[in-house]
Design a protein around this motif. Structure first.
Motif, mmCIF file in Angstrom:
data_model
loop_
_atom_site.group_PDB
_atom_site.id
_atom_site.type_symbol
_atom_site.label_atom_id
_atom_site.label_comp_id
_atom_site.label_asym_id
_atom_site.label_seq_id
_atom_site.Cartn_x
_atom_site.Cartn_y
_atom_site.Cartn_z
ATOM 1 N N THR A 107 -22.288 27.788 -5.218
ATOM 2 C CA THR A 107 -23.481 27.537 -6.042
ATOM 3 C C THR A 107 -23.807 26.050 -6.164
ATOM 4 O O THR A 107 -24.827 25.696 -6.760
ATOM 5 C CB THR A 107 -23.303 28.092 -7.473
ATOM 6 O OG1 THR A 107 -22.325 27.287 -8.167
ATOM 7 C CG2 THR A 107 -22.867 29.545 -7.476
ATOM 8 N N PHE A 108 -22.936 25.189 -5.636
ATOM 9 C CA PHE A 108 -23.131 23.747 -5.829
ATOM 10 C C PHE A 108 -24.239 23.249 -4.902
ATOM 11 O O PHE A 108 -24.381 23.710 -3.774
ATOM 12 C CB PHE A 108 -21.839 22.965 -5.543
ATOM 13 C CG PHE A 108 -20.714 23.205 -6.529
ATOM 14 C CD1 PHE A 108 -20.876 24.041 -7.626
ATOM 15 C CD2 PHE A 108 -19.484 22.590 -6.353
ATOM 16 C CE1 PHE A 108 -19.837 24.264 -8.529
ATOM 17 C CE2 PHE A 108 -18.433 22.798 -7.253
ATOM 18 C CZ PHE A 108 -18.622 23.645 -8.338
ATOM 19 N N ARG A 109 -24.967 22.285 -5.395
ATOM 20 C CA ARG A 109 -26.160 21.821 -4.698
ATOM 21 C C ARG A 109 -25.851 21.302 -3.288
ATOM 22 O O ARG A 109 -26.609 21.535 -2.347
ATOM 23 C CB ARG A 109 -26.837 20.729 -5.530
ATOM 24 C CG ARG A 109 -28.264 20.400 -5.153
ATOM 25 C CD ARG A 109 -28.941 19.565 -6.240
ATOM 26 N NE ARG A 109 -28.140 18.404 -6.606
ATOM 27 C CZ ARG A 109 -28.170 17.220 -5.974
ATOM 28 N NH1 ARG A 109 -28.985 17.063 -4.952
ATOM 29 N NH2 ARG A 109 -27.414 16.225 -6.364
ATOM 30 N N ASN A 110 -24.705 20.620 -3.140
ATOM 31 C CA ASN A 110 -24.407 19.952 -1.858
ATOM 32 C C ASN A 110 -23.616 20.842 -0.894
ATOM 33 O O ASN A 110 -23.033 20.344 0.058
ATOM 34 C CB ASN A 110 -23.632 18.655 -2.118
ATOM 35 C CG ASN A 110 -22.333 18.926 -2.862
ATOM 36 O OD1 ASN A 110 -22.065 20.068 -3.262
ATOM 37 N ND2 ASN A 110 -21.517 17.903 -3.052
ATOM 38 N N ALA A 111 -23.580 22.156 -1.130
ATOM 39 C CA ALA A 111 -22.697 23.038 -0.353
ATOM 40 C C ALA A 111 -23.462 23.846 0.695
ATOM 41 O O ALA A 111 -23.162 25.020 0.929
ATOM 42 C CB ALA A 111 -21.935 23.964 -1.295
ATOM 43 N N GLU A 112 -24.418 23.219 1.354
ATOM 44 C CA GLU A 112 -25.260 23.963 2.300
ATOM 45 C C GLU A 112 -24.458 24.544 3.463
ATOM 46 O O GLU A 112 -24.701 25.673 3.886
ATOM 47 C CB GLU A 112 -26.387 23.052 2.812
ATOM 48 C CG GLU A 112 -27.639 23.779 3.226
ATOM 49 C CD GLU A 112 -28.081 24.883 2.257
ATOM 50 O OE1 GLU A 112 -28.110 26.048 2.712
ATOM 51 O OE2 GLU A 112 -28.372 24.621 1.072
ATOM 52 N N ASP A 113 -23.462 23.791 3.965
ATOM 53 C CA ASP A 113 -22.652 24.317 5.074
ATOM 54 C C ASP A 113 -21.888 25.566 4.644
ATOM 55 O O ASP A 113 -21.767 26.530 5.403
ATOM 56 C CB ASP A 113 -21.653 23.263 5.572
ATOM 57 C CG ASP A 113 -22.345 22.115 6.295
ATOM 58 O OD1 ASP A 113 -23.559 22.243 6.583
ATOM 59 O OD2 ASP A 113 -21.677 21.104 6.564
ATOM 60 N N LEU A 114 -21.372 25.522 3.418
ATOM 61 C CA LEU A 114 -20.628 26.680 2.922
ATOM 62 C C LEU A 114 -21.559 27.882 2.736
ATOM 63 O O LEU A 114 -21.165 29.030 2.980
ATOM 64 C CB LEU A 114 -19.937 26.326 1.600
ATOM 65 C CG LEU A 114 -19.072 27.434 1.007
ATOM 66 C CD1 LEU A 114 -17.939 27.820 1.957
ATOM 67 C CD2 LEU A 114 -18.499 27.009 -0.343
ATOM 68 N N ARG A 115 -22.772 27.625 2.324
ATOM 69 C CA ARG A 115 -23.725 28.742 2.198
ATOM 70 C C ARG A 115 -24.001 29.387 3.556
ATOM 71 O O ARG A 115 -24.157 30.602 3.642
ATOM 72 C CB ARG A 115 -25.008 28.268 1.517
ATOM 73 C CG ARG A 115 -24.845 28.185 -0.007
ATOM 74 C CD ARG A 115 -26.155 27.938 -0.720
ATOM 75 N NE ARG A 115 -26.543 26.552 -0.707
ATOM 76 C CZ ARG A 115 -26.071 25.616 -1.557
ATOM 77 N NH1 ARG A 115 -25.194 25.946 -2.497
ATOM 78 N NH2 ARG A 115 -26.472 24.375 -1.481
ATOM 79 N N ASP A 116 -24.021 28.577 4.619
ATOM 80 C CA ASP A 116 -24.153 29.162 5.968
ATOM 81 C C ASP A 116 -22.965 30.083 6.271
ATOM 82 O O ASP A 116 -23.142 31.158 6.850
ATOM 83 C CB ASP A 116 -24.222 28.052 7.027
ATOM 84 C CG ASP A 116 -25.575 27.359 7.043
ATOM 85 O OD1 ASP A 116 -26.552 27.947 6.532
ATOM 86 O OD2 ASP A 116 -25.652 26.224 7.562
ATOM 87 N N VAL A 117 -21.771 29.641 5.874
ATOM 88 C CA VAL A 117 -20.586 30.481 6.097
ATOM 89 C C VAL A 117 -20.709 31.781 5.309
ATOM 90 O O VAL A 117 -20.403 32.868 5.819
ATOM 91 C CB VAL A 117 -19.297 29.722 5.709
ATOM 92 C CG1 VAL A 117 -18.089 30.645 5.799
ATOM 93 C CG2 VAL A 117 -19.098 28.495 6.587
#
Ligand code: ZN
Ligand code: ZN
Length: 265
Positions: A182-192
């Protein structure tokens, strides 16, 4: 109903507030939690929670960050794993994030400790809870060398790359997402999180750490895990109920935990 697959309820921030946390869990429809052990010294407290409450379970293991603690052996962990409501070995793994002035050669104790956990998990037929940070190559190599796919398990609080997620899935492991998604800077993790099939996903708080948005910065607790489920649901374009149901079913399948009756909550 939601399951928190990884929380540290024996830490001082949470241990004295178990009744209030359980009330918050019920209100948030979080019906079960796995309480994670990080030292042998802590195990009795972890296990006591699982014995006291029908909808809590326990793990047995020593976290790679814990130095100057009792070192686990296969014999010791096997004995703990045989106790009622102990459903997993860990958390264990490798963490090179806090190397400081040390070289990787000087971390052999961590790798050996990890191997002890994997051997135990294979022997007792219980899944591994794997922590890996700044050490994914060695983590995967040791899991493969030790035949960890025979025990199975989960990469908890996943923060690694897509390639590591793929390797974890290839080993038959699940991938668990925490509030970091849910963290703003976690775009790579959201792809995962978009990539990992729902039938291989777990959700967790890793409380008291890593409270999800909108509670970021507060002391985390298992009642916040629906925020993780909501994020995963949004990323996958699914209703939150479907994520709740699937991650609960995955939890039951991986840890051999029965569905809990409403009266136990
Ligand atoms: Zn961890
Ligand atoms: Zn943890």
């Amino acid at each position: 109903m939601f399951v928190d697959s990884h929380c540290h309820l024996t830490l001082p921030e949470l241990h004295g507030r178990i009744d209030a946390i359980r009330a918050d869990m019920a209100a948030a429809r979080v019906d079960r939690a796995l309480v994670i052990c990080t030292t042998l010294e802590e195990f009795a407290d972890v296990h006591a929670l699982a014995l006291r409450y029908d909808n809590f379970w326990a793990s047995a293991g020593v976290h790679p960050d814990n130095e100057d603690v009792e070192e686990p052996t296969v014999e010791r962990l096997t004995a703990l794993a045989a106790l009622p409501k102990v459903v997993a070995i860990g958390e264990t793994g490798l963490d090179y994030y806090r190397l400081g002035a040390r070289t990787l050669d000087q971390m052999e104790w961590q790798r050996e400790r990890f191997r002890v956990h994997i051997r135990t998990a294979r022997q007792v037929g219980k899944p591994l809870i794997v922590h890996t940070r700044s050490a994914s190559d060695d983590t995967l190599a040791i899991l493969r060398e030790e035949g960890a796919e025979q025990a199975g398990g989960v990469f908890h609080c996943f923060t690694e790359t897509m390639a590591v997620a793929r390797a974890a899935l290839d080993l038959g492991f699940m991938v668990s997402f925490s509030g970091i998604v849910t963290f703003r800077n976690a775009e790579d993790l959201r792809d995962v999180a978009r990539f990992v099939p729902l039938e291989r996903c777990l959700i967790e708080t890793d409380s008291p750490y890593l409270a999800p948005v909108p509670h970021r910065g507060k002391v985390n607790n298992p009642s916040f895990v629906p925020h993780v489920a909501a994020a995963v649901a949004q990323l996958k374009g699914l209703p939150i109920e479907e994520v709740a149901q699937a991650t609960s079913a995955n939890f039951e399948r991986l840890f051999g935990v029965p569905a809990v009756s409403a009266s136990a909550v």
